[in-house]
Design an enzyme around this catalytic site. Structure first.
Site, PDB file in Angstrom:
ATOM      1  N   VAL A 107      25.239 127.503  30.809  1.00 60.15           N
ATOM      2  CA  VAL A 107      25.624 125.888  31.468  1.00 60.15           C
ATOM      3  C   VAL A 107      27.140 125.939  31.877  1.00 60.15           C
ATOM      4  O   VAL A 107      27.841 126.923  31.395  1.00 60.15           O
ATOM      5  CB  VAL A 107      25.333 125.032  30.490  1.00 60.15           C
ATOM      6  CG1 VAL A 107      23.949 124.715  30.519  1.00 60.15           C
ATOM      7  CG2 VAL A 107      25.840 125.119  29.191  1.00 60.15           C
ATOM      8  N   GLU A 108      27.528 125.052  32.831  1.00 58.79           N
ATOM      9  CA  GLU A 108      28.721 125.162  33.236  1.00 58.79           C
ATOM     10  C   GLU A 108      29.588 124.154  32.243  1.00 58.79           C
ATOM     11  O   GLU A 108      30.048 122.941  32.413  1.00 58.79           O
ATOM     12  CB  GLU A 108      28.727 124.256  34.648  1.00 58.79           C
ATOM     13  CG  GLU A 108      29.992 124.412  35.660  1.00 58.79           C
ATOM     14  CD  GLU A 108      30.529 125.637  35.952  1.00 58.79           C
ATOM     15  OE1 GLU A 108      29.914 126.473  35.567  1.00 58.79           O
ATOM     16  OE2 GLU A 108      31.539 125.563  36.849  1.00 58.79           O
ATOM     17  N   LYS A 113      30.520 128.581  27.123  1.00 60.50           N
ATOM     18  CA  LYS A 113      30.856 130.050  27.753  1.00 60.50           C
ATOM     19  C   LYS A 113      31.998 130.893  26.922  1.00 60.50           C
ATOM     20  O   LYS A 113      31.794 131.876  26.662  1.00 60.50           O
ATOM     21  CB  LYS A 113      31.279 129.802  29.149  1.00 60.50           C
ATOM     22  CG  LYS A 113      30.557 129.386  30.220  1.00 60.50           C
ATOM     23  CD  LYS A 113      31.082 129.189  31.613  1.00 60.50           C
ATOM     24  CE  LYS A 113      30.250 128.595  32.798  1.00 60.50           C
ATOM     25  NZ  LYS A 113      28.992 129.348  33.058  1.00 60.50           N
ATOM     26  N   SER A 135      30.452 128.198  38.617  1.00 66.26           N
ATOM     27  CA  SER A 135      30.714 127.746  40.025  1.00 66.26           C
ATOM     28  C   SER A 135      32.205 126.980  40.137  1.00 66.26           C
ATOM     29  O   SER A 135      32.558 127.063  41.412  1.00 66.26           O
ATOM     30  CB  SER A 135      29.724 126.858  40.547  1.00 66.26           C
ATOM     31  OG  SER A 135      29.081 125.976  39.348  1.00 66.26           O
ATOM     32  N   HIS A 156      30.543 135.167  41.375  1.00 64.13           N
ATOM     33  CA  HIS A 156      29.852 134.021  41.611  1.00 64.13           C
ATOM     34  C   HIS A 156      28.621 134.096  42.572  1.00 64.13           C
ATOM     35  O   HIS A 156      28.947 134.326  43.976  1.00 64.13           O
ATOM     36  CB  HIS A 156      30.846 132.786  42.050  1.00 64.13           C
ATOM     37  CG  HIS A 156      30.482 131.724  42.404  1.00 64.13           C
ATOM     38  ND1 HIS A 156      31.000 131.063  43.439  1.00 64.13           N
ATOM     39  CD2 HIS A 156      29.547 130.974  41.892  1.00 64.13           C
ATOM     40  CE1 HIS A 156      30.462 129.772  43.455  1.00 64.13           C
ATOM     41  NE2 HIS A 156      29.424 129.767  42.731  1.00 64.13           N
ATOM     42  N   ASN A 159      23.016 129.788  45.673  1.00 63.34           N
ATOM     43  CA  ASN A 159      21.896 129.317  45.237  1.00 63.34           C
ATOM     44  C   ASN A 159      20.861 129.104  46.736  1.00 63.34           C
ATOM     45  O   ASN A 159      21.565 128.195  47.288  1.00 63.34           O
ATOM     46  CB  ASN A 159      21.851 128.000  44.521  1.00 63.34           C
ATOM     47  CG  ASN A 159      20.490 127.677  43.774  1.00 63.34           C
ATOM     48  OD1 ASN A 159      19.568 128.217  44.064  1.00 63.34           O
ATOM     49  ND2 ASN A 159      20.493 126.577  43.224  1.00 63.34           N
ATOM     50  N   GLU A 168      31.187 135.900  45.580  1.00 59.41           N
ATOM     51  CA  GLU A 168      32.686 135.720  45.513  1.00 59.41           C
ATOM     52  C   GLU A 168      33.044 136.356  44.317  1.00 59.41           C
ATOM     53  O   GLU A 168      32.394 136.183  42.945  1.00 59.41           O
ATOM     54  CB  GLU A 168      32.938 134.248  45.081  1.00 59.41           C
ATOM     55  CG  GLU A 168      33.155 133.375  46.301  1.00 59.41           C
ATOM     56  CD  GLU A 168      33.795 131.944  45.969  1.00 59.41           C
ATOM     57  OE1 GLU A 168      34.494 131.306  46.555  1.00 59.41           O
ATOM     58  OE2 GLU A 168      33.247 131.474  44.781  1.00 59.41           O
ATOM     59  N   ASN A 206      33.134 126.378  46.596  1.00 57.58           N
ATOM     60  CA  ASN A 206      32.772 125.295  45.871  1.00 57.58           C
ATOM     61  C   ASN A 206      34.026 124.269  46.012  1.00 57.58           C
ATOM     62  O   ASN A 206      33.649 123.050  46.182  1.00 57.58           O
ATOM     63  CB  ASN A 206      32.460 125.370  44.652  1.00 57.58           C
ATOM     64  CG  ASN A 206      30.980 125.765  44.427  1.00 57.58           C
ATOM     65  OD1 ASN A 206      30.214 125.803  45.272  1.00 57.58           O
ATOM     66  ND2 ASN A 206      30.668 126.545  43.369  1.00 57.58           N
TER      67      ASN A 206
HETATM   68  P1  NAI Z   1      20.347 126.242  34.251  1.00 61.84           P
HETATM   69  O1  NAI Z   1      20.385 124.909  33.632  1.00 61.84           O
HETATM   70  O2  NAI Z   1      19.082 126.516  35.316  1.00 61.84           O
HETATM   71  O3  NAI Z   1      20.367 127.666  33.370  1.00 61.84           O
HETATM   72  C1  NAI Z   1      21.199 127.695  32.294  1.00 61.84           C
HETATM   73  C2  NAI Z   1      20.596 128.474  31.402  1.00 61.84           C
HETATM   74  O4  NAI Z   1      21.642 128.803  30.088  1.00 61.84           O
HETATM   75  C3  NAI Z   1      19.398 127.738  30.480  1.00 61.84           C
HETATM   76  O5  NAI Z   1      18.188 128.173  30.559  1.00 61.84           O
HETATM   77  C4  NAI Z   1      20.134 127.644  29.078  1.00 61.84           C
HETATM   78  O6  NAI Z   1      19.000 127.633  28.000  1.00 61.84           O
HETATM   79  C5  NAI Z   1      20.989 128.733  28.999  1.00 61.84           C
HETATM   80  N1  NAI Z   1      21.971 128.616  27.854  1.00 61.84           N
HETATM   81  C6  NAI Z   1      22.724 127.662  27.768  1.00 61.84           C
HETATM   82  N2  NAI Z   1      23.606 127.808  26.662  1.00 61.84           N
HETATM   83  C7  NAI Z   1      23.401 129.324  26.360  1.00 61.84           C
HETATM   84  C8  NAI Z   1      23.844 130.186  25.556  1.00 61.84           C
HETATM   85  N3  NAI Z   1      25.014 129.709  24.644  1.00 61.84           N
HETATM   86  N4  NAI Z   1      23.440 131.469  25.439  1.00 61.84           N
HETATM   87  C9  NAI Z   1      22.406 131.671  26.267  1.00 61.84           C
HETATM   88  N5  NAI Z   1      21.854 130.863  27.153  1.00 61.84           N
HETATM   89  C10 NAI Z   1      22.288 129.627  27.086  1.00 61.84           C
HETATM   90  O7  NAI Z   1      21.539 126.452  35.129  1.00 61.84           O
HETATM   91  P2  NAI Z   1      22.237 127.172  36.361  1.00 61.84           P
HETATM   92  O8  NAI Z   1      22.047 126.337  37.587  1.00 61.84           O
HETATM   93  O9  NAI Z   1      21.562 128.422  36.368  1.00 61.84           O
HETATM   94  O10 NAI Z   1      23.742 127.462  36.073  1.00 61.84           O
HETATM   95  C11 NAI Z   1      24.076 128.474  35.230  1.00 61.84           C
HETATM   96  C12 NAI Z   1      25.738 128.804  35.646  1.00 61.84           C
HETATM   97  O11 NAI Z   1      25.696 129.049  37.146  1.00 61.84           O
HETATM   98  C13 NAI Z   1      26.576 127.710  35.502  1.00 61.84           C
HETATM   99  O12 NAI Z   1      27.894 127.990  35.146  1.00 61.84           O
HETATM  100  C14 NAI Z   1      26.709 127.233  37.134  1.00 61.84           C
HETATM  101  O13 NAI Z   1      27.849 126.371  37.297  1.00 61.84           O
HETATM  102  C15 NAI Z   1      26.729 128.478  37.902  1.00 61.84           C
HETATM  103  N6  NAI Z   1      26.172 128.231  39.190  1.00 61.84           N
HETATM  104  C16 NAI Z   1      25.165 127.420  39.627  1.00 61.84           C
HETATM  105  C17 NAI Z   1      24.479 127.328  40.940  1.00 61.84           C
HETATM  106  C18 NAI Z   1      23.533 126.341  41.182  1.00 61.84           C
HETATM  107  O14 NAI Z   1      23.345 126.189  42.277  1.00 61.84           O
HETATM  108  N7  NAI Z   1      22.867 125.990  40.297  1.00 61.84           N
HETATM  109  C19 NAI Z   1      25.234 128.027  41.878  1.00 61.84           C
HETATM  110  C20 NAI Z   1      26.119 129.083  41.398  1.00 61.84           C
HETATM  111  C21 NAI Z   1      26.617 129.253  40.008  1.00 61.84           C
END
Ligand code: NAI
Length: 419
Positions: A107-108, A113, A135, A156, A159, A168, A206
């Protein structure tokens, strides 16, 4: 330029490290996409998540992706058998730590992180490279507590990872040339187009995207309909309107990313109440079947969401009428202004990178040649004139010093040499 570009400053030389295995932490939308893209190019992938259901869901999505056959319009068993041994879905840190490149996609949230890094870094091989798919959060801040910040960078993805070619690669203050060279080589190896950018909130793409998303939320509260906003964006040539894009990104992720940008640039990003309200209602976008649109009908297509009206009405201001031209100006001119600030902050080495980022990361209309190319065809003086009626919006639509100077001298963005 791109094929030969190693991502390093002219004259600098660094060999990329050999990569045999990649670990992806977080098996959500992005983690699963990154794992799939790596596996497709026969890199061994270890995938992990804090939640077992998320890990299983992510691993299933990776296997479906790599074994998809166009002819069969579904998974091909032979392909699945070929790829299965290369995917290791695990909850064991030691298996993650054994990999050559570890990409974090949780998560962001800066604290979550950093906790992941603190736990894992001591277990990594000394030569391993750690990267974040964040992001928006500056890489230099994420690296603050690392023992080996030189082996950390941003990688980076966009999606959906399957479709978007751009990656990036972000250089933090302490990132080494060898780390950048390795990240660039990895991105190329999995068939992506890397651009190396300097660090800062939202990096390149972004930082450009957020003003556009921000403006769409403001327009909703000023009375513009979702349909008219989406139509204006698509008419301009975008593959997707900003509102549908929110649903694809995930409302929670967009809210967290928006918060980072708002903290960094409070004069021009508005902290809209709409996203927190949607998150509170559990309407997180496509991933939960409901967001600005509803995806619960046939084939999961986007349909109007009856629950949305109440949320928008709660925060709506005195409604106004907008012409399509006004909507286009509101959506796209703030991106252009942000691009001029990105040049001032030296986030990119070449103005062309801004257009590459927009076209290959966001699907900006390629026939317009990119935003700066488009602005050059209009001329800076014309852009300044187009911004006049938007003066009342404050800093986010105020011509920047760079734009005003260009308007005075008639200079073009594309006249500027690469550094
Ligand atoms: P998401 O909510 O789909 O997935 C995040 C996953 O991380 C979840 O499955 C959660 O269970 C897991 N998680 C949370 N804490 C954890 C931990 N401590 N250890 C292991 N797993 C953990 O989120 P998404 O969209 O995949 O985003 C992930 C990252 O990618 C974020 O940093 C986001 O900003 C970035 N990002 C997202 C984009 C988008 O369009 N959704 C595009 C580019 C980057």
């Amino acid at each position: 330029r791109n094929k030969r570009d190693t991502g390093l400053a002219p004259g600098a030389a660094a060999e990329p490290r050999a990569l045999n295995s990649v670990a992806v932490i977080g098996a959500g939308i992005m983690g699963a996409g990154i794992a799939e893209a790596s596996l497709k190019r026969k890199l061994a992938v270890t995938l992990t998540d804090a939640r077992q259901d998320a890990l299983l869901h992510g691993a299933r999505s990776v296997m479906e992706g790599v074994s998809y056959s166009k002819q069969k319009r579904g998974p091909d068993v032979q392909r699945a058998i070929e790829f299965a041994p290369l995917l290791n879905a695990t909850a064991a840190d030691s298996e993650v730590a054994a990999c050559d490149l570890i990409i974090e996609a949780v998560v962001e949230n800066i604290d979550v992180k950093r906790d992941v890094y603190q736990r894992l870094e001591p277990q990594l091989q000394e030569t391993a490279i750690l990267a974040s798919n964040t992001s928006t959060i500056p890489i230099t801040r994420l690296a603050e507590k690392l023992v080996r910040p030189e082996q950390f960078c941003g990688i980076h993805f966009f999606n959906p990872v399957r479709k978007m070619q751009l990656v990036e690669v972000i250089r933090g203050k302490k990132t080494s040339d060898a780390t950048i060279a390795t990240a660039v080589a990895y991105a190329k190896r999995i068939g992506k187009m890397p651009i190396v950018v300097n660090d800062g909130p939202g990096f390149l793409v972004n930082r450009l995207l957020l003003p556009y998303l921000n403006e769409s939320l403001e327009l909703l509260l000023e009375g513009a309909t979702i349909e008219s906003i989406e139509r204006a964006a698509k008419k301009f040539g975008m593959p997707l309107g900003p509102v549908a894009l929110f649903d694809m990104v995930g409302i929670d992720t967009a809210m967290y990313a928006g918060r980072v940008m708002w903290e960094a640039f409070p004069d021009r990003i508005v902290a809209s109440p709409i996203l927190p309200a949607l998150v509170k209602a559990g309407m997180l976008g496509q991933k939960t079947g409901s967001g600005f649109f509803s995806y619960q009908g046939k084939k999961g297509r986007a349909e109007p969401n009856p629950k949305l009206r109440e949320i928008i009405d709660r925060y709506k201001r005195a409604p106004q009428e907008f012409t399509p031209e006004q909507l286009t100006a509101r959506l796209f001119l703030p991106i252009l202004l942000e691009a001029t600030r990105i040049l001032d902050d030296k986030i990119v080495r070449d103005v062309r990178d801004i257009d590459l980022g927009l076209i290959f990361g966001l699907g900006f209309p390629p026939f317009k040649g990119g935003l700066l190319f488009w602005a050059d065809t209009l001329g800076a003086a014309k852009v300044v004139e187009m911004l006049k009626p938007l003066e009342h919006l404050g800093a986010r639509t105020k011509p920047t010093a760079r734009l005003l100077e260009m308007a005075k001298t008639g200079a073009k963005f594309y006249d500027q040499p690469a550094v």
